[in-house]
Design an enzyme around this catalytic site. Sequence first.
Site, PDB file in Angstrom:
ATOM      1  N   ALA A   9       0.824  -1.213   0.000  1.00 48.52           N
ATOM      2  CA  ALA A   9       0.000   0.000   0.000  1.00 48.52           C
ATOM      3  C   ALA A   9       0.856   1.261   0.000  1.00 48.52           C
ATOM      4  CB  ALA A   9      -0.923  -0.013   1.223  1.00 48.52           C
ATOM      5  N   ARG A  15      -1.682   8.191 -11.178  1.00 53.45           N
ATOM      6  CA  ARG A  15      -2.742   8.275 -12.185  1.00 53.45           C
ATOM      7  C   ARG A  15      -4.110   8.576 -11.571  1.00 53.45           C
ATOM      8  NH1 ARG A  15      -1.351   2.533 -14.651  1.00 53.45           N
ATOM      9  NH2 ARG A  15      -0.385   2.374 -12.603  1.00 53.45           N
ATOM     10  N   ASN A 224      -6.305   2.011 -10.874  1.00 54.05           N
ATOM     11  CA  ASN A 224      -5.172   2.936 -10.984  1.00 54.05           C
ATOM     12  C   ASN A 224      -5.645   4.334 -11.348  1.00 54.05           C
ATOM     13  OD1 ASN A 224      -3.252   0.887 -10.466  1.00 54.05           O
ATOM     14  ND2 ASN A 224      -3.329   0.247 -12.585  1.00 54.05           N
ATOM     15  N   TYR A 383     -27.675  23.690  25.464  1.00 54.71           N
ATOM     16  CA  TYR A 383     -26.325  24.232  25.433  1.00 54.71           C
ATOM     17  C   TYR A 383     -26.361  25.678  25.879  1.00 54.71           C
ATOM     18  CZ  TYR A 383     -21.764  25.333  23.263  1.00 54.71           C
ATOM     19  OH  TYR A 383     -20.473  25.719  23.007  1.00 54.71           O
TER      20      TYR A 383
HETATM   21  C1  UD1 Z   1       1.073  -5.229 -10.191  1.00 53.93           C
HETATM   22  C2  UD1 Z   1       1.822  -6.457 -10.717  1.00 53.93           C
HETATM   23  C3  UD1 Z   1       1.075  -7.010 -11.938  1.00 53.93           C
HETATM   24  C4  UD1 Z   1      -0.354  -7.352 -11.553  1.00 53.93           C
HETATM   25  C5  UD1 Z   1      -1.046  -6.134 -10.935  1.00 53.93           C
HETATM   26  C6  UD1 Z   1      -2.397  -6.531 -10.393  1.00 53.93           C
HETATM   27  C7  UD1 Z   1       4.195  -6.080 -10.239  1.00 53.93           C
HETATM   28  C8  UD1 Z   1       5.504  -5.710 -10.772  1.00 53.93           C
HETATM   29  N1  UD1 Z   1       3.158  -6.091 -11.073  1.00 53.93           N
HETATM   30  O1  UD1 Z   1       1.096  -4.238 -11.199  1.00 53.93           O
HETATM   31  O2  UD1 Z   1       1.731  -8.182 -12.404  1.00 53.93           O
HETATM   32  O3  UD1 Z   1      -1.070  -7.799 -12.704  1.00 53.93           O
HETATM   33  O4  UD1 Z   1      -0.278  -5.608  -9.846  1.00 53.93           O
HETATM   34  O5  UD1 Z   1      -3.067  -5.407  -9.907  1.00 53.93           O
HETATM   35  O6  UD1 Z   1       4.099  -6.378  -9.080  1.00 53.93           O
HETATM   36  N2  UD1 Z   1       3.373  -0.542  -4.195  1.00 53.93           N
HETATM   37  C9  UD1 Z   1       4.182  -0.288  -3.101  1.00 53.93           C
HETATM   38  N3  UD1 Z   1       5.454   0.124  -3.311  1.00 53.93           N
HETATM   39  C10 UD1 Z   1       5.997   0.288  -4.557  1.00 53.93           C
HETATM   40  C11 UD1 Z   1       5.172   0.011  -5.667  1.00 53.93           C
HETATM   41  C12 UD1 Z   1       3.876  -0.411  -5.452  1.00 53.93           C
HETATM   42  O7  UD1 Z   1       3.761  -0.426  -1.966  1.00 53.93           O
HETATM   43  O8  UD1 Z   1       7.167   0.663  -4.641  1.00 53.93           O
HETATM   44  C13 UD1 Z   1       1.999  -0.996  -3.964  1.00 53.93           C
HETATM   45  C14 UD1 Z   1       0.962  -0.059  -4.573  1.00 53.93           C
HETATM   46  O9  UD1 Z   1       0.532   0.896  -3.629  1.00 53.93           O
HETATM   47  C15 UD1 Z   1      -0.175  -1.014  -4.955  1.00 53.93           C
HETATM   48  C16 UD1 Z   1       0.541  -2.338  -5.181  1.00 53.93           C
HETATM   49  O10 UD1 Z   1       1.814  -2.233  -4.611  1.00 53.93           O
HETATM   50  O11 UD1 Z   1      -1.112  -1.157  -3.933  1.00 53.93           O
HETATM   51  C17 UD1 Z   1       0.667  -2.660  -6.678  1.00 53.93           C
HETATM   52  O12 UD1 Z   1       1.429  -1.642  -7.288  1.00 53.93           O
HETATM   53  P1  UD1 Z   1       1.036  -1.057  -8.702  1.00 53.93           P
HETATM   54  O13 UD1 Z   1       2.052  -0.027  -9.066  1.00 53.93           O
HETATM   55  O14 UD1 Z   1      -0.371  -0.661  -8.729  1.00 53.93           O
HETATM   56  O15 UD1 Z   1       1.286  -2.362  -9.593  1.00 53.93           O
HETATM   57  P2  UD1 Z   1       0.627  -2.708 -10.997  1.00 53.93           P
HETATM   58  O16 UD1 Z   1       1.270  -1.897 -12.040  1.00 53.93           O
HETATM   59  O17 UD1 Z   1      -0.845  -2.622 -10.881  1.00 53.93           O
HETATM   60 CA    CA Z   2      -2.324  -1.646  -9.496  1.00 54.66          CA
END
Ligand code: UD1
Ligand code: CA
Length: 454
Positions: A9, A15, A224, A383
Amino acid sequence: MKTGCVILAGGAGTRMKSERPKVLAEVLCKPMLGWVLDACGKFGFDKTVVVTGFKTELTEAYINSRNEGILTALQKEQKGTGDAVKCAAELIADMDAVCVLNGDAPFIDCETLKSSLAYHTENGAEVTVITAEIVQPQGYGRIIRKNGEFSAIREQKDCSPEEAEISEVNSGAYWFSGKKLLETLPKLSTNNAAGEYYLTDCVELMDKRVAYKSDNSDIVLGANTRKALFELNTIARNAVIEKHMDNGVSFISTDGIIIGTDVEIGCDTTVMPNTVILGSTKIGKGCNIGANCHIENCVIGDNVTFDNVHAYDSVVEENVKIGPFAHLRPGTTIRTGVKIGNFVEIKNSDIGMNTCAAHLTYVGDSDVGRGVNFGCGSITANYDGINKYRTKIGDHAFIGSNTNLIAPVEIGANATTAAGSTVTKNVPENALFVERGATRVKENWEKNFKRKKK
Ligand code: UD1
Ligand code: CA
């Protein structure tokens, strides 16, 4: 077997164009992170860790407000999902099986977590990826299979045109062998199109990998963007309303109706348009709720009518009629058979059986007995500008129209207050309280008044 969960999280969610962490964006008025935590709570992990990052204080405040003993780990810089799990590694080092979930995919459910763990265990896997087939796989990591055997996850940015055609995607939910996960995380590199540490690369670095394909494709859905968030809201809204229909609740039209996931409604109740019911609200059988109601965290009995009512943190017993245009504020209890009419506000009060406040009344911080009648325009002045005080009204008292009850004050049982009185001292049982200036009628006043003006 000890099970731990790491919820990612930390991302900013650029975006989403928000000043708040993306995981706090709401689906049916509950943060997406809250949906994930609810599923975790039902599953019953031995330990749950949320990785926070962007605006960590906001995410932590939400987690603490739930008071569930959930741990947090800070990821200072958002260097990818692999790096995020690394930040929680120390906290989950003693877990046999570790589940990783995305905080922005709210529809993961306890059943899927249970059956995927069973699959993970049966297969003696080091990693089990939860997948689903979806119509629009753009943006998700694709599930690469070689001769049917699961081999890797390819992120959108790194996909070949053929790989981009694959419709089975990574949900972002996984089970790992705890030990193997800790061994593998340090081996991740940033050698990819995004220059991030991908958690998904763990798959290729583990030998015993399996993919658990879920029948419920909604579990992969994440948000997203605001448009995606709106789609999640639409899916959730319809699913909740359909569940209530299955339970015997009627909807003439679902226009403007929003019901939170945790709301319970009894059979033969009808919910009318533009009604929002949220939080831990429970509504009984045979009620008529709406149109235009807003109800949050209320418990409502059977055969209750609400017409244009706003009600918060209150209890309403059975056979009560409220509205149109009434407001129940927190801490209110309305007992059986009460009638509350138009432009009445009740706050932090207990209203006894069969009492009636039919129009234009404010009752605050009061304990009201049975069968009391509030005349039109009667109010409690609870009050004094510094402190709040209570008003007590005994059974069958008659509060005349436009009475001001200046708290603290007590009206005895069967007492009457004359219309227009301002009551500043206690009224004994069966008494009549009158407080009015002397009545004066000046004959021919109009004529004399006009002459003076000239
Ligand atoms: C990720 C997966 C993808 C999957 C998708 C499903 C990876 C590389 N990719 O992509 O394969 O299909 O989720 O929804 O894992 N977050 C952190 N720290 C970071 C980056 C992200 O805590 O440095 C958290 C974000 O807040 C989010 C989650 O990880 O809740 C997923 O990150 P996000 O950047 O949304 O990944 P996707 O591009 O959706
Ligand atoms: Ca995501």
